[in-house]
Every structure is written in structure tokens, then in C-alpha cells.
Design a protein around this motif. Sequence first.
Motif, PDB file in Angstrom:
ATOM      1  N   UNK A   1       0.842  -1.215   0.000  1.00 36.70           N
ATOM      2  CA  UNK A   1       0.000   0.000   0.000  1.00 36.70           C
ATOM      3  C   UNK A   1       0.870   1.255   0.000  1.00 36.70           C
ATOM      4  N   UNK A   2       2.072   1.152   0.549  1.00 37.45           N
ATOM      5  CA  UNK A   2       2.946   2.342   0.528  1.00 37.45           C
ATOM      6  C   UNK A   2       3.445   2.650  -0.875  1.00 37.45           C
ATOM      7  N   UNK A   3       3.473   1.618  -1.737  1.00 35.65           N
ATOM      8  CA  UNK A   3       3.835   1.860  -3.146  1.00 35.65           C
ATOM      9  C   UNK A   3       2.642   2.501  -3.878  1.00 35.65           C
ATOM     10  N   UNK A   4       1.440   1.991  -3.570  1.00 32.62           N
ATOM     11  CA  UNK A   4       0.224   2.432  -4.279  1.00 32.62           C
ATOM     12  C   UNK A   4      -0.234   3.819  -3.817  1.00 32.62           C
ATOM     13  N   UNK A   5       0.018   4.073  -2.509  1.00 28.97           N
ATOM     14  CA  UNK A   5      -0.375   5.373  -1.925  1.00 28.97           C
ATOM     15  C   UNK A   5       0.837   5.956  -1.197  1.00 28.97           C
ATOM     16  N   UNK A   6       1.718   6.615  -1.904  1.00 26.77           N
ATOM     17  CA  UNK A   6       2.953   7.107  -1.277  1.00 26.77           C
ATOM     18  C   UNK A   6       2.738   8.122  -0.160  1.00 26.77           C
ATOM     19  N   UNK A   7       1.705   8.959  -0.310  1.00 27.81           N
ATOM     20  CA  UNK A   7       1.468  10.004   0.722  1.00 27.81           C
ATOM     21  C   UNK A   7       0.144   9.700   1.418  1.00 27.81           C
ATOM     22  N   UNK A   8       0.218   9.355   2.701  1.00 28.40           N
ATOM     23  CA  UNK A   8      -0.981   9.003   3.466  1.00 28.40           C
ATOM     24  C   UNK A   8      -1.068   9.902   4.702  1.00 28.40           C
ATOM     25  N   UNK A   9      -2.277  10.396   4.972  1.00 35.25           N
ATOM     26  CA  UNK A   9      -2.490  11.254   6.133  1.00 35.25           C
ATOM     27  C   UNK A   9      -3.699  10.760   6.913  1.00 35.25           C
ATOM     28  N   UNK A  10      -3.664  10.938   8.229  1.00 37.79           N
ATOM     29  CA  UNK A  10      -4.743  10.438   9.087  1.00 37.79           C
ATOM     30  C   UNK A  10      -6.012  11.304   8.995  1.00 37.79           C
ATOM     31  N   UNK A  11      -5.804  12.632   8.970  1.00 38.92           N
ATOM     32  CA  UNK A  11      -6.964  13.527   9.036  1.00 38.92           C
ATOM     33  C   UNK A  11      -7.812  13.382   7.770  1.00 38.92           C
ATOM     34  N   UNK A  12      -9.110  13.121   7.912  1.00 38.70           N
ATOM     35  CA  UNK A  12      -9.964  13.013   6.718  1.00 38.70           C
ATOM     36  C   UNK A  12     -10.292  14.408   6.174  1.00 38.70           C
ATOM     37  N   UNK A  13      -9.346  14.987   5.438  1.00 44.80           N
ATOM     38  CA  UNK A  13      -9.508  16.382   4.986  1.00 44.80           C
ATOM     39  C   UNK A  13      -8.776  16.552   3.671  1.00 44.80           C
ATOM     40  N   UNK A  14      -8.839  17.744   3.102  1.00 51.38           N
ATOM     41  CA  UNK A  14      -8.037  18.039   1.906  1.00 51.38           C
ATOM     42  C   UNK A  14      -6.569  17.833   2.260  1.00 51.38           C
ATOM     43  N   UNK A  15      -5.738  17.335   1.366  1.00 54.07           N
ATOM     44  CA  UNK A  15      -4.316  17.168   1.681  1.00 54.07           C
ATOM     45  C   UNK A  15      -3.688  18.452   2.216  1.00 54.07           C
ATOM     46  N   UNK A  16      -4.117  19.593   1.709  1.00 54.81           N
ATOM     47  CA  UNK A  16      -3.581  20.888   2.151  1.00 54.81           C
ATOM     48  C   UNK A  16      -3.745  21.062   3.657  1.00 54.81           C
ATOM     49  N   UNK A  17      -4.857  20.517   4.168  1.00 58.70           N
ATOM     50  CA  UNK A  17      -5.143  20.610   5.616  1.00 58.70           C
ATOM     51  C   UNK A  17      -4.521  19.431   6.348  1.00 58.70           C
ATOM     52  N   UNK A  18      -4.701  18.246   5.777  1.00 59.79           N
ATOM     53  CA  UNK A  18      -4.258  17.011   6.467  1.00 59.79           C
ATOM     54  C   UNK A  18      -2.744  16.981   6.646  1.00 59.79           C
ATOM     55  N   UNK A  19      -2.019  17.653   5.748  1.00 62.35           N
ATOM     56  CA  UNK A  19      -0.548  17.594   5.762  1.00 62.35           C
ATOM     57  C   UNK A  19       0.067  18.442   6.870  1.00 62.35           C
ATOM     58  N   UNK A  20      -0.738  19.344   7.461  1.00 62.89           N
ATOM     59  CA  UNK A  20      -0.176  20.217   8.509  1.00 62.89           C
ATOM     60  C   UNK A  20       0.865  21.137   7.885  1.00 62.89           C
ATOM     61  N   UNK A  21       2.055  21.264   8.536  1.00 60.16           N
ATOM     62  CA  UNK A  21       3.053  22.188   7.963  1.00 60.16           C
ATOM     63  C   UNK A  21       4.063  21.449   7.076  1.00 60.16           C
TER      64      UNK A  21
END
Length: 216
Positions: free
Chosen positions: A71-91
Motif C-alpha cells: 500500500x505504501x507503493x500504491x499510496x505514497x502520501x498518506x495522512x490520518x486527518x480526513x480532509x483536503x491534503x492541504x489541511x491534512x498535511x499540517x506544515x
Amino acid sequence: MAIKIFVTATNTNVGKTHTTLSMMEEAARQGLRPAAFKPIETGVTDEKPADGTALLKAMHRLNPVTEKLTTNDVVPLQFKLPAAPYVAKGDQTIVLGPVIEKSKQIEALCDILFIEGAGGVMVPIDEGLFMIDLPKLFDAHTLLISPSRLGSINDTLLSMEALNHRGIGFDLAINLFEDMESFEYITLPYYERTGISHSLLPRDLSALVRRFNRLR
Ligand SMILES: Nc1ncnc2c1ncn2[C@@H]1O[C@H](COP(=O)(O)OP(=O)(O)OP(=O)(O)O)[C@@H](O)[C@H]1O
Ligand SMILES: C[C@H](N)[C@H](N)CCCCCC(=O)O
Ligand SMILES: [Mg+2]
């Protein structure tokens, strides 16, 4: 050379993953080796089955040469917060270079690569970067998924406006699973009377995948 299809939608929960899984099955039926990639997924927790898990399982089953992928190959960037990546990524800053490289490794293992966005076309990823920018970065053809529910015409036209404004070619597919009893006389007449080209899924699934195959 694999054909790459960027699967976006008018919003989240519209059926990108559902449609991607159906298209992978259909591609295999047509003798193609399918693969899937989701550059960024948010809302990934141990409790909630993630898109990446579903996409990976289908890929392993339909295209055994991908069996070593995780799954890390298929989804390289994973975030816990169910939000837009802009928000989920924090800083954190989103660096897409390695993500694009990873997609190329998967592309080498298939004939058709479905790349699923997160949410709708204008979901923000980072400063000045939106989901709508990904088809060009991945050199992919775009499939816009719209739901069949009342209210979807507005959302479809807004998404089409955004794609057309950027000169992004796309196919439109309507995912038939909501307001089914009224869709034929509430929503479908608009697309038919205005001549907006569209596929109805799952009815047109086979023709849509054959069309993608011709783009290779
Ligand atoms: N045609 C369909 N028939 C039955 N259920 C469907 C259909 N399309 C979508 N669903 C269901 O609706 C929910 C949302 O679909 P899906 O997960 O594919 O949305 P998504 O656009 O991928 O969302 P996200 O933006 O989170 O990736 C899921 O539970 C899915 O199983
Ligand atoms: C968490 C959800 N399932 C999607 N992965 C992300 C949807 C982001 C939507 C952001 C927005 O349009 O408000
Ligand atoms: Mg999804």
C-alpha cells in the motif's frame, strides 16, 4: 507503453474508487494488465479500510506481476486527518517528484494505470497545487466522475468549467447509484438535450475502457 487515466470527480464520496475497481475488472476482461495508484490519501486510519488497500488487493488479483507492491507503493502520501491534503498535511510540504517516480515504477508493470485523486477536482494539495494539476504532472488522460443524484448537474458543470479553463481534455462518466428512480427524468435530460458527451456507469463500462485502450 501504459495508458494512464486520472480518475477525478465532482467531489468526495462520488465513486472514484468504486469506478476505478470496476474499470480494473473490465480492463482485465479485455486482456489488459490493470494497475492503480493513489498519489495522496487522507483519512487513512487502522479502523477505516483505505482506498489504497482496496486498489492494491484488486491489482494483486488482476495483475499478478504487481504482487510485491504494498500500500505504501500504491499510496505514497498518506495522512490520518480526513480532509483536503492541504489541511491534512499540517506544515509538511508536499514533494511530488518521488511520487511521480513511484507511479512510473507501477506503470512499467501494467497496460493501463488508473490514478485516483482525492475528493473533487479543486481539492487543494499544497500552496498553488490542486488535484486538477495532477493529470498534467502524471501525463494522464482525465476521467471526471459525477453522481446521479439531484444537484449533480451544478457540480458537473463547475468541474467541467475548471477543466476546460485549463485546457484539460476529459471524459465524463455518471456513476448511477443515487436517485436512480428519478435520474432518467430529473438529471439525464440535461446532458442529453445539451449534447454533453457522457458515459453512464456501469452500462457503458466496457465501451469506456475500450476507448481508453485505444488511447494507448
Ligand atoms: N455505483 C455504486 N454502487 C454502489 N455503491 C457505490 C457506487 N459508487 C459508489 N458507491 C459507494 O459509495 C461510497 C463512496 O464511493 P467511493 O469510495 O468510490 O468514493 P470516492 O469518490 O472514491 O471517495 P474519496 O474522495 O474518499 O476517494 C462507497 O461506500 C462506495 O462503495
Ligand atoms: C477524506 C475523504 N474520504 C477524501 N479522501 C478527502 C476529501 C477532501 C475534501 C476536501 C473538500 O473538498 O472540502
Ligand atoms: Mg476513493
